[in-house]
Scaffold this motif. Structure first.
Motif, PDB file in Angstrom:
ATOM      1  N   ASN A 171       0.793  -1.213   0.009  1.00 16.43           N
ATOM      2  CA  ASN A 171      -0.067  -0.061  -0.116  1.00 16.43           C
ATOM      3  C   ASN A 171       0.652   1.507  -0.114  1.00 16.43           C
ATOM      4  N   SER A 172       2.049   1.151  -0.418  1.00 16.40           N
ATOM      5  CA  SER A 172       2.961   2.188  -0.249  1.00 16.40           C
ATOM      6  C   SER A 172       3.116   2.509  -2.051  1.00 16.40           C
ATOM      7  N   LEU A 173       2.731   3.927  -2.371  1.00 18.58           N
ATOM      8  CA  LEU A 173       2.687   4.136  -4.014  1.00 18.58           C
ATOM      9  C   LEU A 173       4.267   4.060  -4.323  1.00 18.58           C
ATOM     10  N   ARG A 174       4.239   3.668  -5.643  1.00 19.02           N
ATOM     11  CA  ARG A 174       5.514   3.321  -6.477  1.00 19.02           C
ATOM     12  C   ARG A 174       6.176   4.854  -6.740  1.00 19.02           C
ATOM     13  N   THR A 175       7.296   4.848  -6.586  1.00 20.45           N
ATOM     14  CA  THR A 175       8.139   6.036  -6.869  1.00 20.45           C
ATOM     15  C   THR A 175       8.855   6.027  -8.335  1.00 20.45           C
ATOM     16  N   GLY A 176       8.803   4.761  -8.855  1.00 10.82           N
ATOM     17  CA  GLY A 176       9.644   4.535 -10.267  1.00 10.82           C
ATOM     18  C   GLY A 176       9.401   3.159 -10.655  1.00 10.82           C
ATOM     19  N   ALA A 180      10.591  -5.980  -9.258  1.00  7.30           N
ATOM     20  CA  ALA A 180      10.709  -6.823  -8.242  1.00  7.30           C
ATOM     21  C   ALA A 180       9.295  -6.794  -7.318  1.00  7.30           C
ATOM     22  N   GLN A 181       8.213  -6.438  -7.599  1.00  6.45           N
ATOM     23  CA  GLN A 181       7.101  -6.324  -7.049  1.00  6.45           C
ATOM     24  C   GLN A 181       5.794  -7.445  -7.777  1.00  6.45           C
ATOM     25  N   ASN A 182       5.420  -7.932  -7.037  1.00  8.21           N
ATOM     26  CA  ASN A 182       4.059  -9.000  -7.441  1.00  8.21           C
ATOM     27  C   ASN A 182       3.035  -8.116  -7.771  1.00  8.21           C
ATOM     28  N   GLY A 188      -7.121  -1.528  -2.311  1.00  8.06           N
ATOM     29  CA  GLY A 188      -6.060  -1.010  -1.285  1.00  8.06           C
ATOM     30  C   GLY A 188      -4.909  -1.311  -1.452  1.00  8.06           C
ATOM     31  N   VAL A 189      -4.270  -1.366  -2.805  1.00  4.04           N
ATOM     32  CA  VAL A 189      -2.756  -1.435  -3.133  1.00  4.04           C
ATOM     33  C   VAL A 189      -2.555  -0.240  -4.015  1.00  4.04           C
ATOM     34  N   ALA A 190      -1.197  -0.165  -4.083  1.00  2.00           N
ATOM     35  CA  ALA A 190      -0.731   0.872  -4.954  1.00  2.00           C
ATOM     36  C   ALA A 190      -0.780   0.505  -6.315  1.00  2.00           C
ATOM     37  N   PRO A 191      -1.279   1.247  -7.421  1.00  2.00           N
ATOM     38  CA  PRO A 191      -1.357   0.961  -8.976  1.00  2.00           C
ATOM     39  C   PRO A 191       0.014   0.368  -9.267  1.00  2.00           C
ATOM     40  N   TYR A 192      -0.104  -0.553 -10.094  1.00  2.00           N
ATOM     41  CA  TYR A 192       1.369  -0.795 -10.825  1.00  2.00           C
ATOM     42  C   TYR A 192       1.627   0.043 -12.035  1.00  2.00           C
ATOM     43  N   ASN A 193       2.010   1.198 -11.686  1.00  2.00           N
ATOM     44  CA  ASN A 193       2.381   2.152 -12.590  1.00  2.00           C
ATOM     45  C   ASN A 193       3.926   2.279 -12.938  1.00  2.00           C
ATOM     46  N   THR A 256      -5.743   1.431  -5.151  1.00  2.00           N
ATOM     47  CA  THR A 256      -7.012   0.955  -5.938  1.00  2.00           C
ATOM     48  C   THR A 256      -8.323   0.831  -5.088  1.00  2.00           C
ATOM     49  N   GLY A 257      -9.283   1.283  -5.736  1.00  2.00           N
ATOM     50  CA  GLY A 257     -10.667   1.068  -5.277  1.00  2.00           C
ATOM     51  C   GLY A 257     -11.007   1.994  -3.929  1.00  2.00           C
ATOM     52  N   SER A 258     -10.123   3.104  -3.988  1.00  2.00           N
ATOM     53  CA  SER A 258     -10.396   3.832  -2.965  1.00  2.00           C
ATOM     54  C   SER A 258     -11.341   4.998  -3.082  1.00  2.00           C
TER      55      SER A 258
END
Length: 327
Positions: A171-176, A180-182, A188-193, A256-258
């Motif tokens: 639930n920590s937003l990606r910064t780049g 390495a992430q599933n 309630g998860v960070a978007p895979y952006n 997501t979904g928030s």
């Protein structure tokens, strides 16, 4: 008197069974709806759609809630719930009905989009004509994969789409960008952006949206997981009935979904958390993304095109969405 009482109870039971069969289309056993003859897979069972029809439930998945009018939700986790969030949720998907070829056509939605960004209906149609699916000079097997997907969707009367935008198990937003992430499809998860479509028009690579959608989601052999196709997005737009819906601009993506107002037929994140890559192509140099993103309020149905190697730069705009079709 006892005999009359028994007969009355028996008749009540018969009426209940008859009503169940009438409502859910059951066969000889009302609790086990009949499997349509065209469903040849032994990896699915028919479940009621709540309105007299049935849909295929794949092995390894479980009914969560909803009906064909509100959006039928399934999960790969037993006893999952409609409001479950990470890390207690399974990966959830919503059934999109496709009853005919007409339900599965690509569509410009020019009428709904006319006036948006100052473009006329004719101008939207002209842009749409530059786009194609499948992209025939694409990566090896691209056209064959499309034809197989289309055949199966029509055979089983629909497909499943991710209830949420693709996310990471955090639930920590990606910064780049990172590989390495599933990848998950949960609330309630960070978007895979910060993700590209692939390396280029003919190479999906091993970290882009196409590769991730096909290979990074763990699922049984009852379904095939893919990046959302343009025809699937358009079928979803017709199903939700609000293809011109937008949401307010934001300064950054959200989990997501928030956003509670960004849900249609139990599907979240459609109106612009991140813009989403699809399999559709534009001319010979771009792949198509759908909807807006957090910094640009645009309709669900809108199309834009970008270099497939673009990963969103520093603005984190690009993500994607899984779909599942019966194998």
């Amino acid at each position: 008197k006892e005999q009359q009482k028994e007969e009355e109870e028996f008749n009540k039971t018969v009426n209940v069974i008859e009503e169940y069969v009438k409502k859910y289309g059951g066969g000889e056993d009302p609790e086990k709806p009949q499997k349509p003859e065209e469903w040849t897979s032994d990896k699915v069972i028919p479940i009621p759609d709540g309105k007299g029809g049935v849909i295929p439930l794949p092995d390894g998945y479980y009914y969560v809630g909803g009906d064909i009018d509100t959006g039928i939700v399934i999960s790969d986790k037993p006893e999952d719930t409609m409001d479950a969030t990470f890390p207690n949720s399974g990966n959830q998907f919503v059934w999109i009905p496709v009853r005919s070829e007409n339900d599965f056509r690509r569509e410009s939605f020019a009428k709904e989009l006319s006036g948006f960004a100052g473009l006329t209906e004719e101008e939207w149609n002209q842009m749409f004509e530059a786009m194609s699916e499948p992209y025939s000079p694409g990566y090896v097997g691209e056209a064959e994969e499309y034809n197989e997907m289309r055949s199966k969707v029509l055979q089983y009367g629909g497909f499943y789409i991710g209830r949420f935008e693709a996310g990471v198990a955090s639930n920590s937003l990606r910064t780049g960008a990172t590989v390495a992430q599933n990848v998950v499809c949960q609330r309630g998860v960070a978007p895979y952006n910060y993700v590209s479509w692939g390396v280029n028009m003919t190479d999906t690579g091993k970290s882009g949206a196409v590769y991730l959608a096909k290979n990074k989601y763990s699922h049984p052999d009852s379904v095939v997981s893919t990046l959302c196709y343009g025809s699937q997005w358009d079928a979803m737009c017709r199903y939700i009935g609000e293809s011109n819906r937008t949401t307010a601009q934001k300064s950054s993506p959200e989990l997501t979904g928030s956003v509670e107002e960004d849900v249609l037929k139990n599907i979240y994140d459609l109106a612009g958390n991140c813009t989403e890559w699809t399999m559709e192509a534009c001319y010979t140099n771009s792949r198509v993304v759908r909807a807006g993103y957090y910094g640009d309020s645009r309709p669900v149905a809108i199309r834009s095109d970008y270099d497939p190697s673009d990963d969103g730069g520093s603005n984190s705009r690009y993500s994607f969405r899984f779909t599942l079709y019966i194998a």
